[in-house]
Design a protein around this motif. Structure first.
Motif, PDB file in Angstrom:
ATOM      1  N   PHE A 125       0.851  -1.180   0.000  1.00 11.29           N
ATOM      2  CA  PHE A 125       0.000   0.000   0.000  1.00 11.29           C
ATOM      3  C   PHE A 125       0.892   1.236   0.000  1.00 11.29           C
ATOM      4  N   ALA A 126       0.505   2.243  -0.752  1.00 11.97           N
ATOM      5  CA  ALA A 126       1.214   3.525  -0.703  1.00 11.97           C
ATOM      6  C   ALA A 126       0.188   4.641  -0.596  1.00 11.97           C
ATOM      7  N   LYS A 127       0.206   5.341   0.516  1.00 10.59           N
ATOM      8  CA  LYS A 127      -0.697   6.485   0.711  1.00 10.59           C
ATOM      9  C   LYS A 127       0.010   7.717   0.165  1.00 10.59           C
ATOM     10  N   GLN A 128      -0.484   8.226  -0.946  1.00 10.44           N
ATOM     11  CA  GLN A 128       0.190   9.319  -1.641  1.00 10.44           C
ATOM     12  C   GLN A 128      -0.086  10.664  -0.977  1.00 10.44           C
ATOM     13  N   PRO A 129       0.829  11.623  -1.149  1.00 10.33           N
ATOM     14  CA  PRO A 129       0.591  12.961  -0.599  1.00 10.33           C
ATOM     15  C   PRO A 129      -0.701  13.561  -1.149  1.00 10.33           C
ATOM     16  N   HIS A 130      -1.462  14.173  -0.253  1.00 12.72           N
ATOM     17  CA  HIS A 130      -2.683  14.896  -0.604  1.00 12.72           C
ATOM     18  C   HIS A 130      -3.733  13.993  -1.249  1.00 12.72           C
ATOM     19  N   GLY A 131      -3.675  12.709  -0.912  1.00 15.46           N
ATOM     20  CA  GLY A 131      -4.672  11.765  -1.401  1.00 15.46           C
ATOM     21  C   GLY A 131      -5.857  11.694  -0.456  1.00 15.46           C
ATOM     22  N   PRO A 162       3.386  12.321  11.915  1.00 13.30           N
ATOM     23  CA  PRO A 162       1.970  12.652  12.092  1.00 13.30           C
ATOM     24  C   PRO A 162       1.313  13.264  10.861  1.00 13.30           C
ATOM     25  N   ASP A 163       2.096  13.904   9.977  1.00 17.98           N
ATOM     26  CA  ASP A 163       1.512  14.546   8.799  1.00 17.98           C
ATOM     27  C   ASP A 163       1.356  13.604   7.613  1.00 17.98           C
ATOM     28  N   MET A 164       1.712  12.324   7.787  1.00 19.03           N
ATOM     29  CA  MET A 164       1.676  11.377   6.667  1.00 19.03           C
ATOM     30  C   MET A 164       0.417  10.517   6.641  1.00 19.03           C
ATOM     31  N   GLY A 165      -0.566  10.871   7.441  1.00 16.23           N
ATOM     32  CA  GLY A 165      -1.794  10.082   7.470  1.00 16.23           C
ATOM     33  C   GLY A 165      -1.591   8.732   8.131  1.00 16.23           C
ATOM     34  N   PRO A 166      -1.066   8.711   9.368  1.00  8.50           N
ATOM     35  CA  PRO A 166      -0.834   7.437  10.042  1.00  8.50           C
ATOM     36  C   PRO A 166      -2.136   6.714  10.353  1.00  8.50           C
ATOM     37  N   LEU A 167      -2.027   5.433  10.652  1.00  8.94           N
ATOM     38  CA  LEU A 167      -3.189   4.677  11.070  1.00  8.94           C
ATOM     39  C   LEU A 167      -3.821   5.321  12.292  1.00  8.94           C
ATOM     40  N   ARG A 168      -5.130   5.338  12.322  1.00  2.53           N
ATOM     41  CA  ARG A 168      -5.908   5.711  13.517  1.00  2.53           C
ATOM     42  C   ARG A 168      -6.579   4.431  13.996  1.00  2.53           C
ATOM     43  N   LEU A 169      -6.386   4.061  15.249  1.00  2.73           N
ATOM     44  CA  LEU A 169      -6.757   2.751  15.768  1.00  2.73           C
ATOM     45  C   LEU A 169      -7.686   2.897  16.971  1.00  2.73           C
ATOM     46  N   PRO A 227      -5.655  12.256   5.987  1.00  3.19           N
ATOM     47  CA  PRO A 227      -4.928  12.544   4.754  1.00  3.19           C
ATOM     48  C   PRO A 227      -3.418  12.652   4.987  1.00  3.19           C
ATOM     49  N   ASN A 228      -2.666  12.303   3.965  1.00  2.00           N
ATOM     50  CA  ASN A 228      -1.223  12.490   3.963  1.00  2.00           C
ATOM     51  C   ASN A 228      -0.947  13.904   3.468  1.00  2.00           C
ATOM     52  N   SER A 230       1.919  15.470   3.928  1.00  5.58           N
ATOM     53  CA  SER A 230       3.351  15.664   3.720  1.00  5.58           C
ATOM     54  C   SER A 230       3.662  15.668   2.225  1.00  5.58           C
ATOM     55  N   SER A 231       4.944  15.739   1.902  1.00  6.57           N
ATOM     56  CA  SER A 231       5.366  15.697   0.500  1.00  6.57           C
ATOM     57  C   SER A 231       5.862  14.318   0.095  1.00  6.57           C
ATOM     58  N   ARG A 232       5.738  13.329   0.999  1.00 11.35           N
ATOM     59  CA  ARG A 232       6.265  11.988   0.723  1.00 11.35           C
ATOM     60  C   ARG A 232       5.158  10.949   0.787  1.00 11.35           C
ATOM     61  N   PRO A 233       5.247   9.894  -0.049  1.00 11.42           N
ATOM     62  CA  PRO A 233       4.301   8.779   0.087  1.00 11.42           C
ATOM     63  C   PRO A 233       4.516   8.063   1.417  1.00 11.42           C
ATOM     64  N   ARG A 234       3.491   7.364   1.858  1.00 11.64           N
ATOM     65  CA  ARG A 234       3.590   6.530   3.059  1.00 11.64           C
ATOM     66  C   ARG A 234       3.472   5.069   2.628  1.00 11.64           C
ATOM     67  N   PRO A 235       4.609   4.410   2.287  1.00  6.04           N
ATOM     68  CA  PRO A 235       4.559   3.029   1.796  1.00  6.04           C
ATOM     69  C   PRO A 235       4.515   2.020   2.942  1.00  6.04           C
ATOM     70  N   SER A 236       3.795   0.931   2.721  1.00  6.36           N
ATOM     71  CA  SER A 236       3.714  -0.121   3.737  1.00  6.36           C
ATOM     72  C   SER A 236       3.506  -1.471   3.070  1.00  6.36           C
TER      73      SER A 236
END
Length: 251
Positions: A125-131, A162-169, A227-228, A230-236
């Protein structure tokens, strides 16, 4: 390290407290107790920088050599080029089949959950910036496994800030079965209604993590992501396991 839950909140709240990380090679009973209480545990130290480098290398090879020829098991962003999700990686690369079956993960899953796991699937999965956001949902609502022995080893392939759209649990929400998923987002993905989430009284935490950290996540746990920005993807990478002898019913 203190593993007590954070104060309660909702998806609409501001930043939640981070989920504390526990040592992969610390006392197994501490990991098991945190998982039993919360339905998730953040584990640090199982994957080395060399492990992550090899995973990234194999993912890059999959994207360049295999994805262009696929008619299934891959989903793109609106540009039609950027991979958002790559499913069933173990079908296409022996590396991911071997990684999924590695005792490093299966031993951890067994020691924490108490049941014997078998490999299920591997996904990127990759959460893209401003997605988009991921609305609150439970993965068990979409993959039906009986008995309900089904977890994700969700590996952060980069630091998650925190600005990359981390999981909320929503901690402990896994103990109450599968809630009605009666709403759909723009991609037709089913999720919980705001009214359902507003009625929750579960502690809420965020999945801030370092590269190589993993979330051992009960798939019945309610989770989401903001939302992410940041300027970087959040890959997992999600490595899924189900219990030996369990039955998977197609949804």
């Amino acid at each position: 390290m203190d593993s007590s839950p954070a104060p309660a909140g909702t998806f609409a709240d501001g930043a939640a407290a981070p989920l504390p990380a526990l040592d992969a090679y610390g006392p197994s009973d501490e990991l098991a107790a945190a998982y039993e209480r919360d339905g998730v545990v953040l584990v640090r130290g199982l994957f080395s920088p060399d492990d992550l480098a090899r995973i990234r290398e194999e993912l890059a090879a999959h994207m360049t050599r295999t994805v262009p020829h696929l008619t299934r098991d891959v989903h793109f962003e609106a540009d039609g080029k950027t991979v958002r999700v790559a499913n069933e990686l173990q079908r296409y690369a022996p590396f991911f089949a071997d990684l999924l079956a590695s005792p490093r993960q299966t031993d951890l899953v067994e020691s924490v959950t108490g049941w014997r796991p078998q490999p299920f699937y591997a996904e990127y999965f990759a959460k893209q910036p401003h997605g988009s956001v991921a609305q609150p949902h439970q993965d068990s609502a979409f993959e039906h496994v009986e008995p309900r022995q089904y977890v994700h080893v969700w590996v952060a392939l980069d630091d998650i800030t925190p600005d990359m759209g981390p999981l909320r649990l929503w901690l402990g929400s896994n103990r109450f079965g599968v809630f009605p998923h009666d709403r759909r987002d723009f991609g037709k993905f089913q999720h919980l209604s705001p009214e359902t989430v507003a009625g929750f009284d579960f502690p809420v935490v965020e999945g801030i993590a370092e590269a190589g950290d993993l979330f051992l996540l009960d798939t019945a746990l309610v989770h989401a992501s903001t939302p992410n920005t940041s300027s970087r993807p959040r890959p997992s990478l999600a490595l899924a396991y189900r219990g030996v002898g369990s039955v998977h019913h197609d949804s």
